[in-house]
Write a protein that holds these residues in place. Structure first.
Motif, PDB file in Angstrom:
ATOM      1  N   SER A 183       6.058   2.991   7.497  1.00 49.43           N
ATOM      2  CA  SER A 183       6.145   3.989   8.562  1.00 49.43           C
ATOM      3  C   SER A 183       5.286   5.216   8.266  1.00 49.43           C
ATOM      4  O   SER A 183       4.885   5.929   9.167  1.00 49.43           O
ATOM      5  N   ASP A 184       5.038   5.473   6.946  1.00 54.97           N
ATOM      6  CA  ASP A 184       4.382   6.714   6.533  1.00 54.97           C
ATOM      7  C   ASP A 184       5.253   7.939   6.814  1.00 54.97           C
ATOM      8  O   ASP A 184       4.723   9.035   6.979  1.00 54.97           O
ATOM      9  N   PHE A 185       6.603   7.744   6.894  1.00 56.47           N
ATOM     10  CA  PHE A 185       7.412   8.942   7.145  1.00 56.47           C
ATOM     11  C   PHE A 185       7.162   9.977   6.066  1.00 56.47           C
ATOM     12  O   PHE A 185       6.850   9.582   4.948  1.00 56.47           O
ATOM     13  N   ILE A 206      -0.978   2.954  -8.871  1.00 53.92           N
ATOM     14  CA  ILE A 206      -1.662   4.240  -8.729  1.00 53.92           C
ATOM     15  C   ILE A 206      -2.096   4.378  -7.281  1.00 53.92           C
ATOM     16  O   ILE A 206      -2.649   3.437  -6.699  1.00 53.92           O
ATOM     17  N   LYS A 207      -1.842   5.533  -6.707  1.00 57.36           N
ATOM     18  CA  LYS A 207      -2.309   5.808  -5.353  1.00 57.36           C
ATOM     19  C   LYS A 207      -3.576   6.654  -5.448  1.00 57.36           C
ATOM     20  O   LYS A 207      -3.585   7.698  -6.094  1.00 57.36           O
ATOM     21  N   LEU A 208      -4.627   6.167  -4.794  1.00 61.22           N
ATOM     22  CA  LEU A 208      -5.862   6.952  -4.718  1.00 61.22           C
ATOM     23  C   LEU A 208      -6.084   7.360  -3.271  1.00 61.22           C
ATOM     24  O   LEU A 208      -5.611   6.698  -2.353  1.00 61.22           O
ATOM     25  N   GLU A 238      -4.274   1.281   1.730  1.00 55.24           N
ATOM     26  CA  GLU A 238      -3.267   1.941   2.559  1.00 55.24           C
ATOM     27  C   GLU A 238      -3.920   2.395   3.863  1.00 55.24           C
ATOM     28  O   GLU A 238      -4.945   3.060   3.844  1.00 55.24           O
ATOM     29  N   HIS A 239      -3.340   2.023   4.954  1.00 56.10           N
ATOM     30  CA  HIS A 239      -3.744   2.346   6.336  1.00 56.10           C
ATOM     31  C   HIS A 239      -4.794   1.373   6.881  1.00 56.10           C
ATOM     32  O   HIS A 239      -4.625   0.871   7.976  1.00 56.10           O
ATOM     33  N   ALA A 240      -5.884   1.124   6.131  1.00 58.47           N
ATOM     34  CA  ALA A 240      -6.927   0.197   6.592  1.00 58.47           C
ATOM     35  C   ALA A 240      -7.165   0.395   8.086  1.00 58.47           C
ATOM     36  O   ALA A 240      -7.183  -0.546   8.860  1.00 58.47           O
ATOM     37  N   ALA A 271       6.961  -0.149   3.236  1.00 60.55           N
ATOM     38  CA  ALA A 271       5.905  -0.352   2.235  1.00 60.55           C
ATOM     39  C   ALA A 271       4.992   0.863   2.043  1.00 60.55           C
ATOM     40  O   ALA A 271       4.118   0.845   1.178  1.00 60.55           O
ATOM     41  N   HIS A 272       5.179   1.894   2.862  1.00 64.32           N
ATOM     42  CA  HIS A 272       4.378   3.105   2.658  1.00 64.32           C
ATOM     43  C   HIS A 272       5.091   4.284   3.290  1.00 64.32           C
ATOM     44  O   HIS A 272       5.172   4.396   4.510  1.00 64.32           O
ATOM     45  N   ALA A 273       5.624   5.149   2.456  1.00 64.04           N
ATOM     46  CA  ALA A 273       6.361   6.307   2.963  1.00 64.04           C
ATOM     47  C   ALA A 273       6.253   7.431   1.943  1.00 64.04           C
ATOM     48  O   ALA A 273       5.656   7.255   0.871  1.00 64.04           O
ATOM     49  N   HIS A 274       6.828   8.569   2.291  1.00 67.57           N
ATOM     50  CA  HIS A 274       6.800   9.727   1.390  1.00 67.57           C
ATOM     51  C   HIS A 274       8.194  10.341   1.327  1.00 67.57           C
ATOM     52  O   HIS A 274       8.545  11.192   2.127  1.00 67.57           O
ATOM     53  N   PHE A 275       8.969   9.836   0.367  1.00 72.05           N
ATOM     54  CA  PHE A 275      10.368  10.233   0.206  1.00 72.05           C
ATOM     55  C   PHE A 275      10.471  11.720  -0.144  1.00 72.05           C
ATOM     56  O   PHE A 275      11.246  12.466   0.462  1.00 72.05           O
TER      57      PHE A 275
END
Ligand code: ZN
Length: 546
Positions: free
Chosen positions: A443-445, A299-301, A380-382, A87-91
Motif C-alpha cells: 500500500s505504501d501507507f 537494504i532499501k535504496l 519498489e514501485h516499478a 509488501a511495502h509500507a512505512h510503519f
C-alpha cells in the motif's frame, strides 16, 4: 510367552486410551470457507493450531472429531484468508504521523492552515509543528505552496510539512532559520526551491528535505512505542498480520528490536535498512537479524523521487515541464553500492519510479547479480517502465513490488506529467506480473491508506473509491482477484523469503489468518472496499476482534 501376555495386558488400557482420546491442540476453527492460498488455490472448512502453527487442515467433521482444543471458533460460514501481508509500507512514518498533523485529503492551503492552527491550539508549547499528507494536485491551484502562506500564521514556530509522497516538504521561515539553510546552498539529488530572485520558497525536494528534517526533535522511546502501538491497532483491524517496513535507520531498527524483545508489538515486520553510498558497509557488516516477529536481511535504496513532485527520473523530459527529474545519487555510486550488495547476502530493494531510474537499476542489478533467481532482488514501485526494459524483470529475475492504489491516486494527473505514449508502460501491473510470474503488492501507507482491500480493489477494478473511471483506468493492466490475493499473501511472503512459513494456510506454517465478514473473491467490486475484518489472528492468538 506368559511374559508377553502379561505385558500386553498391562499395555492394553494405554492402547485403548490412545485410540479414544483426541489429540490436544490450542485452537480449532471450523465451519469456515477457507481460502488456503496454497499453490492449487484449494479451499477447506477447518483447521487445527498448536504452538502457533497450523497442524491440520480439512473438513469440519474431521477436525472436530480428531482434536480436543483449548479454544475453538465457529466461523459461521464466513471466509478465512491467510493474514494480509503488506509488501511495502512505512510503519514508523505512519506511527509518527499519528502524533503529528495529518494533512491527508486537505482540499486547499487554507485547509492546511486551519488544521495546523487547530493542532497548535491543542499543543501550544511545541517548538516544531510537524505534519504530512498535503497534495497540491488536489487543489484548485495545482502549483506548489510557499513559505509565505505559513509565515503569516506561524512566525515563531517552526513548521515542517511532508508532501503526501514524502518526496517533498514545505517549511516556513522559522524552520529555515533553525536549520541555517541559505539560498546559496545546493545539494546533489535534491532541490532547494528558489524563486526568480533566488530566494528560498520553502519547498524542499528529495535529498534537500533532510537539510531541515534533521533538526526536528525525534520522539522519545516511550512516545514512539505508543504511536507504533496505535498504528498497529489500525493495521490489525484491517487484517494485516505482516508488513514490510520499507526503509528504517539504524536507530529505528535498534528501537524496533527492543520493542519486539519486550513483546510490546504483535505485527510481524520485515524491516529494510535504509541504505546509501555512505552507510552501505555498516549495513552489510551488521548482518542479518531474525526473530519470530522481526526480520532484517534487506537494504532499501532510493534511485529517484516521485512523479507528483517531478522528482522521478525520466528518459525524456516531463510532458509538462522542461526537466527530466533526477537520480538521488550518481549512476557510479549506484554501481558501487549494488556491486557490494551483490557480493553480500543481503537482498536489495530499490525505489525506482521514472523510466530512467528503472533502466539504470535493472541494468546494474543485471550486471552484478549471479544466480539472480535465488537473490529475489526487488524494484519498489516499478512505476514507469520503458517497453524495451520490461523483459529485464524476467531476464534478471527481479521482483516487481507495486502498490495498486498508486495507479488510482495518480491517474488524474499522471498523463499530464508523462504524455500518452509513456502512459502505456506506467502502472503496468499485469505486464510486470507476466514478466516475473509473481507480484508483491503493498500500500505504501501512509502515502496511501493502509487498508489492503483498497489495493485489492484498485488492482482488480482500477477505479477509485467512487468507481471512477467507469470503464476502469488502463484495464488491460488489471489483474484477477486470485492474482491480487496472492500478491498480498503468498507472493508478498515470497518476496521476503518467507513463503515456507507465511502467506498461506498450510501445514507447519505460522497460524496467521483473518476472518472477513464477506467473501472478497465473490462480492461485487463496488463492495470490496467496505468488507470488514471480523478477527485477526497471529500465531494462533487473536490480536483483533470486531
Ligand atoms: Zn515507500
Amino acid at each position: 510367552m506368559k511374559r508377553i501376555k502379561y505385558l500386553l495386558l498391562l499395555l492394553l488400557p494405554i492402547l485403548i486410551f490412545a485410540c479414544t482420546t483426541n489429540k490436544e491442540v490450542d485452537l480449532i476453527v471450523y465451519n469456515a470457507k477457507i481460502y488456503t492460498v496454497d499453490s492449487a488455490f484449494r479451499q477447506a472448512e477447518a483447521f487445527a493450531v498448536k504452538n502457533g502453527v497450523f497442524i491440520d487442515i480439512g473438513s469440519t467433521e474431521k477436525i472436530k472429531r480428531k482434536y480436543d482444543a483449548k479454544a475453538s471458533i465457529d466461523a459461521l460460514g464466513k471466509p478465512i484468508f491467510p493474514g494480509f501481508y503488506d509488501a511495502h509500507a512505512h510503519f514508523f512514518m505512519f506511527a509518527d504521523l499519528l502524533a503529528q498533523v495529518d494533512l491527508n485529503g486537505s482540499a486547499s492551503m487554507e485547509e492546511v492552515i486551519t488544521r495546523l492552527k487547530d493542532y497548535q491550539q491543542a499543543n501550544p508549547n511545541k517548538l516544531w509543528i510537524v505534519g504530512g499528507g498535503w497534495d497540491q494536485n488536489l487543489w484548485t491551484n495545482k502549483s506548489f505552496p510557499s513559505k509565505d502562506s505559513l509565515d503569516k500564521y506561524f512566525p515563531n514556530t517552526a513548521v515542517f510539512l511532508s508532501r503526501v509522497d514524502y518526496h517533498a516538504a514545505l517549511v516556513n521561515s522559522k524552520a529555515i532559520e533553525l536549520a541555517k539553510l541559505d539560498s546559496a546552498q545546493s545539494i546533489e539529488g535534491g532541490v532547494i526551491g528558489k524563486d526568480s530572485l533566488g530566494d528560498i520558497t520553502g519547498i524542499l525536494i528529495d535529498n534537500a528535505i533532510s537539510l531541515v528534517s534533521r533538526y526536528i526533535p525525534q520522539p522519545v522511546e516511550r512516545e514512539r512505542l505508543l504511536s507504533l502501538r496505535k498504528a498497529q491497532d489500525s493495521l490489525l483491524s484491517v487484517g494485516l498480520t505482516s508488513i514490510v517496513d520499507a526503509g528504517l535507520s539504524f536507530e529505528e531498527l535498534e528501537q524496533l528490536k527492543m520493542f519486539y524483545q519486550q513483546d510490546s508489538l504483535k505485527i510481524r515486520d520485515y524491516a529494510m535498512i535504509i541504505g546509501n553510498p555512505d552507510n552501505i558497509d555498516r549495513a552489510i557488516n551488521n548482518g542479518f537479524y531474525e526473530s519470530d516477529h522481526l526480520t532484517i536481511q534487506s537494504i532499501k535504496l532510493m534511485a529517484d523521487g516521485a512523479l507528483g513532485s517531478r522528482g522521478a527520473c525520466l528518459l525524456e523530459h516531463y510532458h509538462d515541464a522542461p526537466s527530466r527529474g533526477f537520480l538521488l545519487h550518481t549512476p557510479e555510486q549506484f554501481d558501487r553500492v549494488i556491486k557490494k550488495l551483490a557480493s553480500s547476502s543481503f537482498q536489495a530493494n530499490t525505489h525506482a519510479i521514472g523510466d530512467s531510474a528503472n533502466l539504470i537499476i535493472l541494468d546494474t542489478y543485471g550486471k552484478y547479480l549471479k544466480n539472480s533467481q535465488k537473490r529475489r532482488w526487488r524494484i519498489e514501485h516499478a512505476q514507469i517502465i520503458d517497453p524495451s526494459d520490461m523483459s529485464k524483470f524476467a531476464k534478471f529475475h527481479i521482483i516487481p513490488s507495486v502498490q495498486p492504489t498508486h495507479a488510482t491516486s495518480d491517474m488524474y494527473w499522471a498523463e499530464e506529467r508523462l504524455g500518452p505514449e509513456r502512459m502505456k508502460g506506467a502502472y503496468a501491473y499485469k505486464d510486470l506480473l507476466e514478466q516475473y510470474g509473481k507480484l508483491a503488492l503493498g500500500s505504501d501507507f501512509p502515502v496511501e491508506h493502509f487498508n489492503p482491500l483498497y489495493g485489492f480493489h484498485a488492482a482488480v477494478a482500477r477505479v477509485d473509491q467512487s468507481g471512477f473511471p467507469q470503464q476502469g483506468f488502463q484495464m488491460e493492466n488489471a489483474i484477477t482477484r486470485e492474482q491480487a490475493l496472492r500478491g498480498m499473501t503468498s507472493w508478498a511472503a515470497f518476496s521476503c523469503f518467507q513463503e515456507k512459513k507465511r502467506g498461506s494456510i498450510e501445514l507447519g506454517k505460522d497460524a496467521d489468518f483473518i476472518i472477513l465478514e464477506d467473501d472478497i473473491m465473490t462480492v461485487p467490486t463496488e463492495q470490496l472496499r467496505k468488507v470488514k475484518t471480523l478477527r485477526t489472528v497471529i500465531a494462533g492468538e487473536t490480536v483483533f476482534q470486531r
